[in-house]
Design an enzyme around this catalytic site. Sequence first.
Site, PDB file in Angstrom:
ATOM      1  N   GLU A  45      64.022  -3.138 -44.360  1.00 35.09           N
ATOM      2  CA  GLU A  45      62.595  -2.937 -44.623  1.00 35.09           C
ATOM      3  C   GLU A  45      62.401  -1.864 -45.687  1.00 35.09           C
ATOM      4  O   GLU A  45      63.160  -0.893 -45.752  1.00 35.09           O
ATOM      5  CB  GLU A  45      61.910  -2.570 -43.290  1.00 35.09           C
ATOM      6  CG  GLU A  45      60.434  -2.251 -43.354  1.00 35.09           C
ATOM      7  CD  GLU A  45      59.520  -3.375 -43.831  1.00 35.09           C
ATOM      8  OE1 GLU A  45      59.800  -3.962 -44.879  1.00 35.09           O
ATOM      9  OE2 GLU A  45      58.507  -3.632 -43.158  1.00 35.09           O
ATOM     10  N   ASP A  46      61.406  -2.054 -46.523  1.00 36.15           N
ATOM     11  CA  ASP A  46      61.165  -1.073 -47.581  1.00 36.15           C
ATOM     12  C   ASP A  46      60.585   0.230 -47.037  1.00 36.15           C
ATOM     13  O   ASP A  46      61.028   1.316 -47.390  1.00 36.15           O
ATOM     14  CB  ASP A  46      60.253  -1.659 -48.674  1.00 36.15           C
ATOM     15  CG  ASP A  46      59.035  -2.379 -48.115  1.00 36.15           C
ATOM     16  OD1 ASP A  46      58.784  -2.291 -46.891  1.00 36.15           O
ATOM     17  OD2 ASP A  46      58.320  -3.034 -48.893  1.00 36.15           O
TER      18      ASP A  46
ATOM     19  N   PHE B 143      50.503   7.343 -50.359  1.00 42.30           N
ATOM     20  CA  PHE B 143      50.690   5.916 -50.602  1.00 42.30           C
ATOM     21  C   PHE B 143      51.578   5.746 -51.830  1.00 42.30           C
ATOM     22  O   PHE B 143      51.254   6.220 -52.918  1.00 42.30           O
ATOM     23  CB  PHE B 143      49.352   5.204 -50.802  1.00 42.30           C
ATOM     24  CG  PHE B 143      49.503   3.714 -50.718  1.00 42.30           C
ATOM     25  CD1 PHE B 143      49.540   3.079 -49.486  1.00 42.30           C
ATOM     26  CD2 PHE B 143      49.657   2.948 -51.875  1.00 42.30           C
ATOM     27  CE1 PHE B 143      49.728   1.703 -49.401  1.00 42.30           C
ATOM     28  CE2 PHE B 143      49.838   1.573 -51.786  1.00 42.30           C
ATOM     29  CZ  PHE B 143      49.861   0.956 -50.547  1.00 42.30           C
TER      30      PHE B 143
ATOM     31  N   ARG C 297      55.144  -3.559 -58.020  1.00 45.42           N
ATOM     32  CA  ARG C 297      56.428  -3.789 -57.340  1.00 45.42           C
ATOM     33  C   ARG C 297      57.598  -3.618 -58.290  1.00 45.42           C
ATOM     34  O   ARG C 297      58.694  -3.256 -57.891  1.00 45.42           O
ATOM     35  CB  ARG C 297      56.479  -5.208 -56.757  1.00 45.42           C
ATOM     36  CG  ARG C 297      55.537  -5.451 -55.597  1.00 45.42           C
ATOM     37  CD  ARG C 297      55.910  -6.767 -54.930  1.00 45.42           C
ATOM     38  NE  ARG C 297      54.848  -7.308 -54.095  1.00 45.42           N
ATOM     39  CZ  ARG C 297      54.658  -6.990 -52.820  1.00 45.42           C
ATOM     40  NH1 ARG C 297      55.460  -6.132 -52.233  1.00 45.42           N
ATOM     41  NH2 ARG C 297      53.680  -7.543 -52.136  1.00 45.42           N
TER      42      ARG C 297
HETATM   43  P1  IMP Z   1      53.393  -0.493 -40.718  1.00 42.16           P
HETATM   44  O1  IMP Z   1      53.156  -1.709 -39.880  1.00 42.16           O
HETATM   45  O2  IMP Z   1      52.216   0.442 -40.696  1.00 42.16           O
HETATM   46  O3  IMP Z   1      54.680   0.223 -40.424  1.00 42.16           O
HETATM   47  O4  IMP Z   1      53.392  -0.961 -42.204  1.00 42.16           O
HETATM   48  C1  IMP Z   1      54.463  -1.434 -42.822  1.00 42.16           C
HETATM   49  C2  IMP Z   1      54.054  -2.171 -44.076  1.00 42.16           C
HETATM   50  O5  IMP Z   1      52.885  -1.593 -44.698  1.00 42.16           O
HETATM   51  C3  IMP Z   1      55.155  -2.020 -45.072  1.00 42.16           C
HETATM   52  O6  IMP Z   1      56.094  -3.051 -44.942  1.00 42.16           O
HETATM   53  C4  IMP Z   1      54.397  -2.088 -46.391  1.00 42.16           C
HETATM   54  O7  IMP Z   1      54.220  -3.429 -46.759  1.00 42.16           O
HETATM   55  C5  IMP Z   1      53.041  -1.496 -46.090  1.00 42.16           C
HETATM   56  N1  IMP Z   1      52.984  -0.067 -46.487  1.00 42.16           N
HETATM   57  C6  IMP Z   1      52.929   1.010 -45.686  1.00 42.16           C
HETATM   58  N2  IMP Z   1      52.880   2.151 -46.391  1.00 42.16           N
HETATM   59  C7  IMP Z   1      52.924   1.780 -47.686  1.00 42.16           C
HETATM   60  C8  IMP Z   1      52.922   2.526 -48.926  1.00 42.16           C
HETATM   61  O8  IMP Z   1      52.882   3.763 -49.004  1.00 42.16           O
HETATM   62  N3  IMP Z   1      52.962   1.765 -50.059  1.00 42.16           N
HETATM   63  C9  IMP Z   1      53.021   0.417 -50.058  1.00 42.16           C
HETATM   64  N4  IMP Z   1      53.029  -0.311 -48.925  1.00 42.16           N
HETATM   65  C10 IMP Z   1      52.986   0.365 -47.759  1.00 42.16           C
HETATM   66 MG    MG Z   2      56.555  -4.696 -46.389  1.00 49.19          MG
END
Ligand code: IMP
Ligand code: MG
Length: 182
Positions: free
Chosen positions: A98-99, A151, A164
């Site tokens: 995961e990124d 962010f 991206r």
């Molecule tokens: P979570 O469910 O809140 O953990 O969100 C995960 C997903 O939100 C990641 O896989 C990203 O796609 C998106 N996301 C969360 N923070 C960022 C950020 O700082 N930049 C870009 N995408 C983000």
């Molecule tokens: Mg993602």
Amino acid sequence: MLEDIEEILITEKEIKKKVKELGKKISKKYAGKELVLVSILRGGAFFLADLARNITIPVSIDFIAVSSYGTSTKSTGVVKLIKDLEESIENKDILVIEDIIDTGLTLRYLLKNLQARNPASLNVCALLDKSVRRIVEIPILFKGFDIPDVFVVGYGLDYDQKYRNLPFIGVLKPEVFLRKGE
Ligand code: IMP
Ligand code: MG
């Protein structure tokens, strides 16, 4: 594109070095196992492509796509599977690539879904950990960088599907969100 970036948080060189280190650790940990790297589309694909090339044991790769409802900067935890894996993961060692992990809600859903398919093991490798925003605990076996509550975009991460393709991880200027009214 560059004019929308406030600062570079992690350089291309730092990412390269970290991905190399992670590749080494993963190769050691999974030696002799049947490792499947599962990447989450679309952001995770960039990290997966570089990471896989730094792993020295045989691996197979597969992709899954989820959509989370919410705005472009906040997830709600309501997740829908929009593309499933191509192969069965039963009795295989699975590493989810995961990124970024933010609230953890997306991964909680995904891990639950994958665990139900009876893999031999199921672990997570995340490039970025925004742990201050975590709502549900997610065990991360391999981690790249801890980042503050900002962010970020680049190296697979997007804002509104853009940025991206930046080779580094940068912080977006606040006026970019304001333009969209977020
Ligand atoms: P979570 O469910 O809140 O953990 O969100 C995960 C997903 O939100 C990641 O896989 C990203 O796609 C998106 N996301 C969360 N923070 C960022 C950020 O700082 N930049 C870009 N995408 C983000
Ligand atoms: Mg993602």
